[in-house]
Design a protein around this motif. Structure first.
Motif, mmCIF file in Angstrom:
data_model
loop_
_atom_site.group_PDB
_atom_site.id
_atom_site.type_symbol
_atom_site.label_atom_id
_atom_site.label_comp_id
_atom_site.label_asym_id
_atom_site.label_seq_id
_atom_site.Cartn_x
_atom_site.Cartn_y
_atom_site.Cartn_z
ATOM 1 N N TYR A 375 31.360 32.784 49.733
ATOM 2 C CA TYR A 375 30.886 34.144 49.471
ATOM 3 C C TYR A 375 31.934 35.143 49.951
ATOM 4 N N ILE A 376 32.115 36.204 49.169
ATOM 5 C CA ILE A 376 33.041 37.282 49.503
ATOM 6 C C ILE A 376 32.264 38.590 49.477
ATOM 7 N N ILE A 377 32.405 39.389 50.529
ATOM 8 C CA ILE A 377 31.748 40.689 50.563
ATOM 9 C C ILE A 377 32.794 41.762 50.328
ATOM 10 N N GLY A 378 32.569 42.600 49.330
ATOM 11 C CA GLY A 378 33.478 43.711 49.066
ATOM 12 C C GLY A 378 33.784 43.836 47.590
ATOM 13 N N GLY A 379 34.042 45.069 47.158
ATOM 14 C CA GLY A 379 34.290 45.310 45.746
ATOM 15 C C GLY A 379 35.639 45.904 45.443
ATOM 16 N N GLY A 380 36.564 45.876 46.407
ATOM 17 C CA GLY A 380 37.897 46.428 46.188
ATOM 18 C C GLY A 380 38.885 45.386 45.701
ATOM 19 N N ASN A 381 40.139 45.807 45.550
ATOM 20 C CA ASN A 381 41.166 44.896 45.042
ATOM 21 C C ASN A 381 41.409 43.707 45.972
ATOM 22 N N SER A 382 41.321 43.936 47.285
ATOM 23 C CA SER A 382 41.535 42.824 48.225
ATOM 24 C C SER A 382 40.500 41.733 48.012
ATOM 25 N N ALA A 383 39.248 42.151 47.799
ATOM 26 C CA ALA A 383 38.188 41.181 47.550
ATOM 27 C C ALA A 383 38.422 40.446 46.230
ATOM 28 N N GLY A 384 38.840 41.185 45.198
ATOM 29 C CA GLY A 384 39.098 40.567 43.896
ATOM 30 C C GLY A 384 40.246 39.578 43.943
ATOM 31 N N PHE A 398 31.070 33.596 45.067
ATOM 32 C CA PHE A 398 30.119 34.668 44.819
ATOM 33 C C PHE A 398 30.625 35.944 45.490
ATOM 34 N N ILE A 399 30.742 37.019 44.729
ATOM 35 C CA ILE A 399 31.168 38.313 45.266
ATOM 36 C C ILE A 399 29.923 39.179 45.463
#
Length: 554
Positions: A375-384, A398-399
């Motif tokens: 699981y990844i929390i965050g919606g910015g470029n680093s998360a992507g 899962f984002i």
């Protein structure tokens, strides 16, 4: 690659000289030939050879030696090099023992003495055995090894430090694999000694070291070479690296100081795809390596890991205080310390940080996520970028985002890639309520923001990218900052009510200059920065231009 070893043992010195001569005549180009008349001496050398990642291709051993029978030697040597070929040198009277050894100790061959001429009686046999050995040989890893526990915060810190400082290493999980167990026995390590660093030269290990001790052993720690610098750059992210390149190339006495590892947040990125001049993209580590090499080529000094704790001005000099109590003198300073990840405030998260919960460590921990749900929390470029990298290893990624979609915070090229990747999914309008586990993260309790309902999800790891805050808390000098802690520079300072009381020069501050003359800020740490790698690099280069102008005044 080191040459593999052919090891020959015979108590008859004349025979030993003859066999050693014949072996070196034929095989010296591709093998090292070691020889001794003392079988115990040979056995005692094997652990050290193993520690030095030496490979033994073949043991050629006399059967009848006073101290030890050749068969007994082979039995003990096999514990260290089970894949090495085993050949006995025998007299006619020892033939029966040699035949029994073929089954008893998996002997590969026995050679009768004398073996003259070697072209007919020695080399053809050894050629076949060595060719067979080479077909199955896998060279041992000859770099740093890190031995520890996967869900240990201390192990994670060391792996992350080595990755950030561009040191390749091999990770060995103490709870999985024969090699880890072998290393534990070889170096007489106990669980309390882990994590341990095993060095390429085979000369011992460092047990549970502080990062400063590890850095010194790796040759990172150093001392400033100049009494006074023209410019000291604090922080080796993209902006600091750019300033280091331009400062060095333009003849300034330049020092770059980094508290942890070069590259900053950008250095941890698996793929930067929108950086000018790299149509196929490049990793943050690659960009960092190139920039650091370039800066050093121009004469810039680099100190890491070394932490700056204070700056003060004395007349036209800046006195930079270090954590170890030392000071560095400079005529100007560029602060490019960037930002640090904001911590997730949810129950249990802090408990599992480094043990399943990671901040910006996608490159370091991606391989440990193999075939697991992540699981990844965050919606910015680093998360992507992290999601796309981890998707190469994980079963499912899962984002988690609080909003409806990614369009407000992520670049379109990443959104398109995520949409076209089958094992990456978006969970919108959701937040983490609690992290659950026993010694390591095992489950998340997630809450839907629309319905208020919660559910639990099992996982292998959680990566957090929920924003960043400026790394400025260490600055004791009274610099103007905005309400979020970013350093204000240039004309933004003119709006400050008390600015004219502290600014006594007959000019306005330069664009990147703080309220303290000669101290500049560039990159993400600066208020109003664009938060892009390219703009950070541009500001680092621009800061050197203003340093020149400031030095010309003084």
């Amino acid at each position: 690659m080191k040459k593999p070893i052919i090891f020959t043992i015979d108590d008859d010195e004349e025979v030993l000289r003859a066999i050693t001569r014949d072996l070196r005549t034929k095989y010296r180009q591709h093998y090292r030939v070691l020889s001794t008349s003392n079988p115990q001496e040979a056995l005692d050398s094997l652990p050290e050879l193993k520690k030095k990642t030496e490979s033994v291709a073949l043991f050629l051993v006399d059967q009848r030696m006073p101290e030890m029978l050749g068969v007994d030697f082979i039995v003990q040597a096999r514990e260290f090099y089970p894949e090495a070929k085993r050949v006995l040198l025998t007299a006619y009277s020892d033939t029966e023992a040699a035949i029994r050894a073929i089954n008893d100790v998996r002997l590969d061959y026995y050679l009768m003495k004398p073996w003259d001429p070697p072209e007919q009686k020695l080399y053809p046999v050894l050629d076949d055995l060595l060719e067979d050995w080479r077909m199955n040989f896998r060279p041992p890893y000859q770099g740093l090894k890190v031995l520890g526990y996967q869900y240990s915060p201390a192990s994670h810190a060391i792996k992350d430090f080595l990755s950030g400082n561009l040191f390749p290493y091999k990770w060995l999980d103490a709870e999985a694999g024969e090699e880890a167990s072998e290393m534990m026995n070889m170096y007489e390590l106990q669980p309390k000694d882990l994590p341990a660093i095993i060095f390429e030269d085979g000369k011992g290990s460092l047990c549970n070291p502080a990062l400063e001790v590890l850095a010194e052993r790796l040759g990172l720690s150093g001392k400033p070479q100049q009494e006074v610098y023209d410019v000291v750059i604090i922080g080796a992210g993209p902006s600091g690296l750019a300033a280091a390149v331009y400062g060095g190339s333009e003849g300034l006495k330049t020092l770059l100081v980094e508290k942890y590892a070069p590259g900053g947040q950008a250095g941890t990125s698996s793929r930067i795809e929108n950086y000018l001049g790299f149509p196929s993209g490049l990793s943050g580590a690659d960009l960092t390596r190139r920039a650091l090499s370039q800066a050093r080529r121009f004469g810039t000094e680099f100190l890491a890991p070394r932490q700056v704790v204070s700056i003060r001005s004395e007349r036209n000099y800046k006195i930079i205080g270090m954590k170890d109590g030392s000071t560095i003198n400079s005529r100007s300073v560029i602060i490019s310390t960037g930002v640090e990840y904001i911590r997730l405030e949810a129950k249990g998260i802090e408990q599992f940080t480094g043990a399943g919960v990671y901040y910006g460590a996608a490159m370091t921990e991606a391989n440990s996520c193999r075939d697991k749900d992540v699981y990844i929390i965050g919606g910015g470029n680093s998360a992507g970028q992290a999601a796309m990298h981890i998707a190469n290893y994980a079963s499912q990624v899962f984002i988690i985002i609080r909003g409806e979609n990614l369009s407000a915070s992520m670049s379109q090229y990443l959104i398109d890639q995520i949409d076209n990747t089958q094992n990456v999914s978006i969970i919108n309008r959701t937040q983490v309520e609690e992290a659950i586990g026993n010694g390591r993260l095992e489950k998340l309790r997630l809450k839907n923001l629309d319905t208020g309902k919660t559910h639990e999800a099992g996982l292998g790891a959680l990566f957090v990218f929920i924003g960043a805050k400026p790394y400025t808390e260490w600055i004791s000098l009274e610099l103007y900052k905005d309400d979020k802690g970013f350093i204000e520079t240039g004309r933004d300072l003119m709006r400050r009510e008390g600015f004219k009381k502290i600014w006594k020069l007959n000019r306005e501050p330069f664009f990147l200059e703080t309220c303290s003359p000669g101290i500049f800020a560039s990159g993400d740490v600066r208020s109003g920065a664009m938060n892009r790698v390219a703009s950070a690099v541009g500001e680092g280069a621009m800061a050197i231009k203003f340093v020149h102008q400031y030095l010309a005044e003084n």
